[in-house]
Each structure stands twice: as C-alpha cells, then as structure tokens.
Design an enzyme around this catalytic site. Structure first.
Site, PDB file in Angstrom:
ATOM      1  N   GLU A  86       0.833  -1.215   0.000  1.00 49.17           N
ATOM      2  CA  GLU A  86       0.000   0.000   0.000  1.00 49.17           C
ATOM      3  C   GLU A  86       0.862   1.257   0.000  1.00 49.17           C
ATOM      4  O   GLU A  86       1.754   1.406   0.848  1.00 49.17           O
ATOM      5  CB  GLU A  86      -0.913  -0.007   1.242  1.00 49.17           C
ATOM      6  CG  GLU A  86      -1.900   1.157   1.238  1.00 49.17           C
ATOM      7  CD  GLU A  86      -2.846   1.127   2.439  1.00 49.17           C
ATOM      8  OE1 GLU A  86      -3.173   0.027   2.937  1.00 49.17           O
ATOM      9  OE2 GLU A  86      -3.251   2.210   2.879  1.00 49.17           O
ATOM     10  N   LYS A 282      -6.934  -0.867  11.592  1.00 47.00           N
ATOM     11  CA  LYS A 282      -6.410  -1.301  10.291  1.00 47.00           C
ATOM     12  C   LYS A 282      -5.141  -0.511   9.983  1.00 47.00           C
ATOM     13  O   LYS A 282      -4.151  -1.048   9.508  1.00 47.00           O
ATOM     14  CB  LYS A 282      -7.480  -1.088   9.210  1.00 47.00           C
ATOM     15  CG  LYS A 282      -7.113  -1.616   7.843  1.00 47.00           C
ATOM     16  CD  LYS A 282      -6.308  -0.644   7.008  1.00 47.00           C
ATOM     17  CE  LYS A 282      -5.992  -1.234   5.642  1.00 47.00           C
ATOM     18  NZ  LYS A 282      -5.044  -0.428   4.871  1.00 47.00           N
ATOM     19  N   ASP A 298       4.152 -14.788  10.963  1.00 46.12           N
ATOM     20  CA  ASP A 298       2.807 -15.133  10.492  1.00 46.12           C
ATOM     21  C   ASP A 298       1.856 -13.957  10.758  1.00 46.12           C
ATOM     22  O   ASP A 298       1.351 -13.784  11.864  1.00 46.12           O
ATOM     23  CB  ASP A 298       2.375 -16.396  11.261  1.00 46.12           C
ATOM     24  CG  ASP A 298       1.007 -16.882  10.876  1.00 46.12           C
ATOM     25  OD1 ASP A 298       0.265 -16.127  10.226  1.00 46.12           O
ATOM     26  OD2 ASP A 298       0.671 -18.026  11.242  1.00 46.12           O
ATOM     27  N   HIS A 395      -1.987  10.883   0.914  1.00 49.22           N
ATOM     28  CA  HIS A 395      -2.256   9.556   0.366  1.00 49.22           C
ATOM     29  C   HIS A 395      -2.304   9.601  -1.159  1.00 49.22           C
ATOM     30  O   HIS A 395      -1.697   8.781  -1.838  1.00 49.22           O
ATOM     31  CB  HIS A 395      -3.594   9.058   0.918  1.00 49.22           C
ATOM     32  CG  HIS A 395      -3.836   7.621   0.649  1.00 49.22           C
ATOM     33  ND1 HIS A 395      -3.179   6.634   1.346  1.00 49.22           N
ATOM     34  CD2 HIS A 395      -4.618   6.998  -0.253  1.00 49.22           C
ATOM     35  CE1 HIS A 395      -3.578   5.471   0.888  1.00 49.22           C
ATOM     36  NE2 HIS A 395      -4.440   5.659  -0.076  1.00 49.22           N
TER      37      HIS A 395
HETATM   38  C1  MEV Z   1      -5.368   3.349   5.377  1.00 44.62           C
HETATM   39  O1  MEV Z   1      -4.698   2.195   4.974  1.00 44.62           O
HETATM   40  C2  MEV Z   1      -5.319   3.490   6.875  1.00 44.62           C
HETATM   41  C3  MEV Z   1      -6.138   4.635   7.465  1.00 44.62           C
HETATM   42  O2  MEV Z   1      -7.497   4.561   7.012  1.00 44.62           O
HETATM   43  C4  MEV Z   1      -6.069   4.500   8.952  1.00 44.62           C
HETATM   44  C5  MEV Z   1      -6.980   5.436   9.735  1.00 44.62           C
HETATM   45  O3  MEV Z   1      -8.004   5.850   9.201  1.00 44.62           O
HETATM   46  O4  MEV Z   1      -6.643   5.682  10.902  1.00 44.62           O
HETATM   47  C6  MEV Z   1      -5.609   5.972   6.995  1.00 44.62           C
END
Ligand code: MEV
Length: 450
Positions: A86, A282, A298, A395
């Site tokens: 990513e 995430k 793992d 991003h």
């Molecule tokens: C993207 O991979 C992860 C985010 O969505 C985490 C978050 O929102 O804290 C930017």
C-alpha cells in the site's frame, strides 16, 4: 463454460500446472506463461527455495520491501524494514519516526511473554473426580511425558509454565480443556506448543484409562476433540509509547493545545465507536503487518490476535490510547503478538535474514517492540493527517505513482506530474484529464488503442 475437476494437480510439473490453468481457466491464453515466468528467479536454487515454501507454486508474488529510517527506539536509531504493497504506509511511518526522533523517540516494554494452547476434550462423568486426578497425578505426568519435547526449550529457559483443567460445561455440555501456558523464548512456538498438546492428549487418555477411580462409562466418554495452540495471546504483550511536553506538538498553523485536543478526540472516538476502531486499527496493522511480513512471521496470527484483544472488554475498540497529564502528552499501544526470530522462515528466506540483520538480529522480545512501534507510528501519522490536513492530501500524492504506472506514463511524464501536483490536491480524474491533455488525446481508451 463449466470447468473440470483435476486429479493429481500437485504431481504435475510447474509447466504442467501452468498449461493446465491456461487451458482450463484462461481460454488457452499463452501470454500467461510470460507473466508467470517473468517473476521466476534466474537463480534456480533460490527459485526452488521459494517454490518449496508452499504448495502448487507456479510463480512468485512480489511485494515492495522498503525501509523506514530514523526510528529512535529505546535511545538507539533503527531503520525498520517493511514489506507492504500500500502506498503511503512506509512514508507515513518514516514521517512519524522523524517527528518523534526529536521528541525523545519511542520506548518499548515487554509486559509478558506467555503463550497458550489447549487440549479440547469431552467427558461425561464426575468433574470432581477428574479434577482430583488432574491435580494429584495427571498434571505431573503431562510434564514428565513431554520431557523429550521440552528438553531443548528448557535449556533456553523456556518450556511449560502452567497446566490447568478448565471446566467449560456451562457453555457447552461435557466440554473441558487442558489449558497449557508456555514460554517459547525466541521461537513463535507453534510447533513446540502443538507437539506438547498432542502428547498431553495421549497422556490424559492413558491416565484416565488406567485409573480405577473412573467407571468404564466415564473412561469411554472421554474424547479428545483437538489439540491446538491459541493465536490469542493476551499474556504476550509489548507496550510501545511516545511522550513529550504538549507544547512540542504544535503543527503548522495549529497550536499544540488544539492539536492535542483534536488528536485525543480522534483516539477517544476509536475507543468507543467500533466502525471507527476498525479503520483506526487497520491503520495500526499497516505498520505491524509490514514488519511481521518483512521478518518472516505469520501476519494472519498477529492480525487475529490483535483484533480479539481489541474486543476483549466486550466491544471492539482502539488498540492505541492517549492521555495528557501534568502537561505531558503520552500515546501508547499494548500489542499482544507472538513473534519468532528463530525457526520458520527466519533462517531460510534471504530477505527475512536481511531484515533481521538490519534490525540488529533482534530476539523475539525486541522484534515485538519493532512491530508495535511501527503500528504506533503508523497510527500517529494517520491521526495527525486525519485531524489536520485530511488523509487524501498525502495519500493521493503517493497514489499518483500507481495511477501513472497504470497509465504506463514515461519517466518524463511522471516528473511532470510530481511537479504539477506540488501545490494541488491529487484526484484520480485530474490525473487522467491532465494526462490526456499532455498526450493530446481525449480519452485513456484512445491511448490504449495507439
Ligand atoms: C489506510 O490504509 C489506513 C487509514 O485509514 C487509517 C486510519 O483511518 O486511521 C488511513
């Protein structure tokens, strides 16, 4: 078209497997051969090594292997290897590392290192009788009869820490467990724990069969369901934290107080709102998994464990927390994670060996620390963007390259776009429009046709 089941697929050569998939699923498209073969390694031994990690291998699946430098952790500087596809993840980690490098860096503390496994079994008889036998004789036998398996681990100060009989009949009729607690030192410990558990099951059955206190019905009722480690390791925890006086947190035009308020509120929302907590965590796992994968561990186990832990209080919640006390901002994560620096891929995969080398050949506790720090850094960077500029600015800048690569842009064109978007927000449609304008066409389809 309906597809045919295949017999003996695993016995086909690699070429045979490729030929089969082309004919069965890809309408005889032989360009597949080039796509798969371009990822084969020229070094036949290295390719064989990779082929043998898994089954039915037909090619390698590359992942970017990056470095996030400037991580000051426990007063030492590190570059953290990260394997992740990513865009923005490595950049965000590096940015957070740089930010905290001048504010005291990251601190890690191992809170505990106990791993768990269970023999799940059914028994239709008197619990007190079973419990007495367990405490008086069976427990010692379980230890004794696994002495061969635990010998090397004991020599490394690991082994079986505790054995308990757990009565689960309130949840499921006749269901019991032997819960084993283990110290597996620098190995992740799955094979060790599972071997011990399978021996426990045999010993348990033999001991009950040989014990005249149990009736024949009770003996016959004892059935082993399964023996398996638990990937939930709430007692194998590392804490990673950062802290600094709040006045050091001023961010562009935002005052330190305003930043702390916005940041703390974002963490609090993740603590109480599962929809947000899932995305928040995430982002943390973006960092954690990247280190876990780069170091040959793992990541599915680490993911499963982290999310169970995030729900331990009955509602899925944030893995990170923050507080302000006496003018000091503190931000931390308690991450349960079972990692190994010996065994598994760690001695086999050349890039894994290299990653561990870059980290100074850590032991498993130190590696737990690196994974937690990467997760915390990632979360800090994500929240900092989210509550200030918004996430898309940074991003999409990183995503720009993906879009340009999809468009098969030349190096000159890429350079043009990097400059073009220096002071503008990247959006997918602006890139496409501008790209078409640059090439003098009206649509991407037109480019593809030429
Ligand atoms: C993207 O991979 C992860 C985010 O969505 C985490 C978050 O929102 O804290 C930017």
């Amino acid at each position: 078209m309906k597809h045919q089941a295949v017999e003996g697929f695993s016995k086909l050569s690699k070429e045979g497997k490729i030929e089969w998939v082309i004919n069965e699923y890809l309408n005889g498209d032989t360009s597949t051969i080039k796509i798969l073969k371009q990822y084969w390694n020229d070094d036949a031994d290295l390719q064989k090594l990779h082929d043998e990690f898994s089954e039915n291998t037909v090619s390698n699946f590359y992942m970017p292997f990056g470095l996030a430098p400037n991580f000051l952790i426990n007063n030492e500087l590190y570059a953290i290897p990260m394997a992740v596809e990513e865009s923005s993840v490595v950049a965000a980690a590096s940015k957070a590392a740089k930010f905290w490098q001048t504010r005291g860096g990251f601190k890690t503390t191992i809170l505990s290192t106990t791993k768990l496994g269970h023999v799940h079994f059914m028994y239709e008889g008197d619990f007190e009788k079973l419990n007495t036998a367990f405490e008086n004789t069976i427990k010692a036998k379980l230890v004794e009869e696994t002495n061969d398996i635990t010998k090397n681990m004991r020599a490394r100060n690991g082994g079986i820490l505790n054995l308990e009989l757990i009565n689960k009949t309130a949840d499921l009729a006749n269901y019991y467990q032997i819960k084993g607690s283990f110290e597996t030192v620098d190995s992740m410990g799955a094979n060790f724990i599972n071997s011990c558990l399978e021996q426990f099951a045999k010993t348990l059955k033999n001991e009950i069969d040989a014990d005249d206190n149990f009736t024949q019905e009770e003996k016959d009722s004892l059935q082993i369901v399964m023996c398996i480690l638990s990937n939930y390791t709430p007692d194998c925890i590392v804490r990673a934290e950062v802290s600094c006086p709040i006045e050091q947190l001023a961010e562009g035009e935002i005052t330190a107080e305003e930043f702390v308020e916005k940041f703390s509120r974002a963490v609090r929302i993740a603590e109480i709102e599962p929809y947000r907590a899932t995305t928040h965590n995430k982002g943390i796992m973006n960092g954690v998994d990247s280190v876990v994968i780069a170091t040959g561990n793992d990541f599915r186990a680490v993911e499963a464990c982290a999310h169970t832990y995030a729900a331990k209080d009955g509602q899925y919640s944030s893995l990170t927390h923050c507080e302000v006390k006496d003018g000091i901002f503190r931000f931390w994560i308690d991450l349960p994670t079972a990692l190994g620096t010996i065994g598994g891929l760690t001695a086999l995969h050349p890039l894994v060996k290299l990653a561990l080398g870059i980290l100074g050949k850590p032991n498993s506790k130190e590696l737990m620390g690196f994974a937690a720090v990467a997760g915390l850094a990632q979360n800090f960077a994500a929240l900092r963007s989210l509550v200030t500029t918004g996430i898309q600015k940074g991003h999409m800048k990183m995503h720009l390259m993906n879009i340009l690569n999809q468009l098969e842009a030349t190096e000159e064109e890429k350079q043009f776009f990097v400059n073009y978007f220096k002071d503008k927000t990247v959006t997918h449609h602006t890139v496409i429009d501008e790209f078409c304008r640059l090439r003098g066409v009206t649509s991407v389809e037109e480019i593809k046709k030429n």
